[in-house]
Write a protein that holds these residues in place. Structure first.
Motif, mmCIF file in Angstrom:
data_model
loop_
_atom_site.group_PDB
_atom_site.id
_atom_site.type_symbol
_atom_site.label_atom_id
_atom_site.label_comp_id
_atom_site.label_asym_id
_atom_site.label_seq_id
_atom_site.Cartn_x
_atom_site.Cartn_y
_atom_site.Cartn_z
ATOM 1 N N GLU A 194 55.965 -39.290 147.953
ATOM 2 C CA GLU A 194 56.627 -38.088 147.427
ATOM 3 C C GLU A 194 57.288 -38.372 146.080
ATOM 4 O O GLU A 194 57.197 -37.554 145.148
ATOM 5 C CB GLU A 194 57.679 -37.595 148.426
ATOM 6 C CG GLU A 194 57.208 -36.561 149.398
ATOM 7 C CD GLU A 194 58.367 -35.782 149.996
ATOM 8 O OE1 GLU A 194 58.721 -34.730 149.426
ATOM 9 O OE2 GLU A 194 58.911 -36.237 151.011
ATOM 10 N N TYR B 256 53.627 -38.711 156.985
ATOM 11 C CA TYR B 256 54.640 -38.013 157.779
ATOM 12 C C TYR B 256 54.075 -37.633 159.148
ATOM 13 O O TYR B 256 54.772 -37.714 160.175
ATOM 14 C CB TYR B 256 55.129 -36.758 157.054
ATOM 15 C CG TYR B 256 56.236 -37.017 156.046
ATOM 16 C CD1 TYR B 256 57.330 -37.814 156.366
ATOM 17 C CD2 TYR B 256 56.182 -36.451 154.766
ATOM 18 C CE1 TYR B 256 58.344 -38.052 155.441
ATOM 19 C CE2 TYR B 256 57.186 -36.679 153.832
ATOM 20 C CZ TYR B 256 58.265 -37.484 154.186
ATOM 21 O OH TYR B 256 59.267 -37.716 153.262
ATOM 22 N N ASP C 169 57.831 -31.360 160.554
ATOM 23 C CA ASP C 169 58.483 -30.468 159.597
ATOM 24 C C ASP C 169 58.342 -30.996 158.173
ATOM 25 O O ASP C 169 58.088 -30.230 157.236
ATOM 26 C CB ASP C 169 59.959 -30.288 159.950
ATOM 27 C CG ASP C 169 60.167 -29.459 161.205
ATOM 28 O OD1 ASP C 169 59.220 -28.765 161.606
ATOM 29 O OD2 ASP C 169 61.265 -29.515 161.780
ATOM 30 N N GLU C 170 58.504 -32.310 158.003
ATOM 31 C CA GLU C 170 58.374 -32.884 156.673
ATOM 32 C C GLU C 170 56.930 -32.847 156.187
ATOM 33 O O GLU C 170 56.665 -32.629 154.995
ATOM 34 C CB GLU C 170 58.922 -34.313 156.679
ATOM 35 C CG GLU C 170 60.433 -34.347 156.842
ATOM 36 C CD GLU C 170 60.968 -35.759 157.017
ATOM 37 O OE1 GLU C 170 61.352 -36.357 155.992
ATOM 38 O OE2 GLU C 170 61.024 -36.234 158.156
ATOM 39 N N ARG D 174 56.351 -29.352 154.990
ATOM 40 C CA ARG D 174 57.015 -29.123 153.695
ATOM 41 C C ARG D 174 56.192 -29.701 152.545
ATOM 42 O O ARG D 174 55.990 -29.041 151.521
ATOM 43 C CB ARG D 174 58.408 -29.770 153.728
ATOM 44 C CG ARG D 174 59.138 -29.750 152.392
ATOM 45 C CD ARG D 174 60.510 -30.410 152.506
ATOM 46 N NE ARG D 174 60.451 -31.778 152.984
ATOM 47 C CZ ARG D 174 60.085 -32.807 152.231
ATOM 48 N NH1 ARG D 174 59.717 -32.620 150.954
ATOM 49 N NH2 ARG D 174 60.065 -34.031 152.739
ATOM 50 N N VAL D 175 55.702 -30.931 152.722
ATOM 51 C CA VAL D 175 54.938 -31.574 151.662
ATOM 52 C C VAL D 175 53.601 -30.871 151.446
ATOM 53 O O VAL D 175 53.164 -30.675 150.305
ATOM 54 C CB VAL D 175 54.733 -33.069 151.999
ATOM 55 C CG1 VAL D 175 53.757 -33.712 151.032
ATOM 56 C CG2 VAL D 175 56.071 -33.799 151.948
ATOM 57 N N GLY E 276 53.047 -27.808 151.835
ATOM 58 C CA GLY E 276 53.346 -26.575 151.116
ATOM 59 C C GLY E 276 53.534 -26.789 149.627
ATOM 60 O O GLY E 276 53.340 -25.865 148.828
ATOM 61 N N GLN E 277 53.907 -28.016 149.241
ATOM 62 C CA GLN E 277 54.092 -28.323 147.825
ATOM 63 C C GLN E 277 52.772 -28.619 147.119
ATOM 64 O O GLN E 277 52.698 -28.593 145.893
ATOM 65 C CB GLN E 277 55.020 -29.535 147.673
ATOM 66 C CG GLN E 277 56.452 -29.284 148.124
ATOM 67 C CD GLN E 277 57.285 -30.550 148.074
ATOM 68 O OE1 GLN E 277 56.860 -31.575 147.549
ATOM 69 N NE2 GLN E 277 58.490 -30.478 148.629
#
Length: 320
Positions: A55, A77, A84-85, A88-89, A91-92
């Protein structure tokens, strides 16, 4: 009383789910981010630490290089059971994508959907991409499709089962996934299913989830026993645990995820374990996993009570 295979498997899955919340070893000694550092952490068995390094590197890059680093982070992850992490990643990762990265993103999203108990979504994502012709992505594609198909085939109202026709033990997971305790219940469910997919296919039990937020504990216990549950994990809240202890009918061994009032004596085949405090959970998870690896076949542990697996007289241990 010996520890039956369904008990051992349920405790192993629960322990792996609990370990997902443990802090990464990399938090103790942060070094400058680099690919070599990330790979070193992967080899050391610290995928969560490696994911954070990827990241950090992604933030220093752009284009397909940034996308690739984010996908690396998401994969690690997921390996660390941090759903959840991973989400999130993922989604980025907005692109640009190479052709291989398009496939990788779909595979990771499908893996995430499976970890969250969403086999139909996993199949939808897999159907949206071309089947990889060869290589590591082709192997993962086939495995994800097989797992998603098996889980979707076993889908039932009020929960979902493991592979249809599986020969392993049957475990019922009782959680209030709707209602006021839904947030905590969903976290437990996601952790449990993530840990489930960390087991090798021949170790995976059949799992059925029952929503105690939509029905009474007595109703779901009756359904679980009618469906042939050999071991029950849950319920979650103190009120539900008391209701389970009050259940008048016969049920399989039950591992409650909370405690009865101190003055209440647990009935037979009724074990208690709370998911907090965090330090207690880590201790128990380590002991269960260490016991599993040390006693993988029928040994002295098979003749001991479940509370020996969970750490003797510790209050977080299973009690009868």
């Amino acid at each position: 009383m010996y520890v039956r295979p369904p008990v051992r498997i349920a405790l192993l899955v629960l322990a792996a789910a609990l370990l997902a919340g443990c802090p990464s070893l990399s938090q103790r000694a942060e070094l400058p981010p680099s690919i070599d550092r990330a790979q070193e952490l992967e080899r050391a068995g610290d995928p969560a630490g490696a994911a954070r390094v990827y990241e950090q590197l992604a933030g220093q890059n752009s284009g397909t290089d940034r996308t690739g680093l984010l996908l690396h982070a998401a994969r690690d992850y997921l390996a660390a059971q941090r759903t959840d992490e991973a989400a999130r990643v993922l989604g980025q990762a907005q692109g640009p994508f190479s052709a291989e990265q398009v496939t990788e993103q779909a595979l990771l999203n499908a893996q995430l959907a499976l970890a969250r108990g969403q086999p139909q979504e996993a199949l939808r994502l897999l159907n949206a991409i071309a089947v990889p012709a060869a290589g590591e992505q082709a192997v993962r594609y086939r495995e994800l499709r097989a797992n998603a198909t098996a889980l979707a085939t076993g889908h039932k109202e009020g929960g979902y089962a493991g592979p249809a026709g599986a020969a392993g033990p049957s475990i019922a997971l009782l959680l209030p996934v709707s209602g006021r305790a839904a947030s905590a219940a969903i976290s437990v469910r996601d952790g449990f299913m993530t840990a489930y997919y960390q087991l090798s296919p021949n170790e995976r039990p059949r799992v059925q989830i029952y929503d105690t937020g939509a029905q009474s504990v007595a109703q779901v216990l009756t359904q679980a026993m009618s469906a042939g549950a050999e071991f029950i994990v849950g319920p979650l809240t103190r009120e539900e645990v008391t209701a389970a202890a009050d259940f008048p009918g016969r049920h399989a061994p039950l591992l409650a995820l909370n405690f009865l009032p101190p003055e209440r004596t647990p009935p037979a085949q009724f074990y208690q374990y709370a998911l907090s405090p965090e330090d207690e959970a880590r201790l128990v998870a380590r002991r269960v996993l260490e016991d599993h690896h040390r006693r993988a076949t029928s040994t002295r542990a098979d003749r001991e009570r479940p509370h020996r697996l969970l750490g003797g007289d510790h209050r977080g241990a299973a009690q009868q």
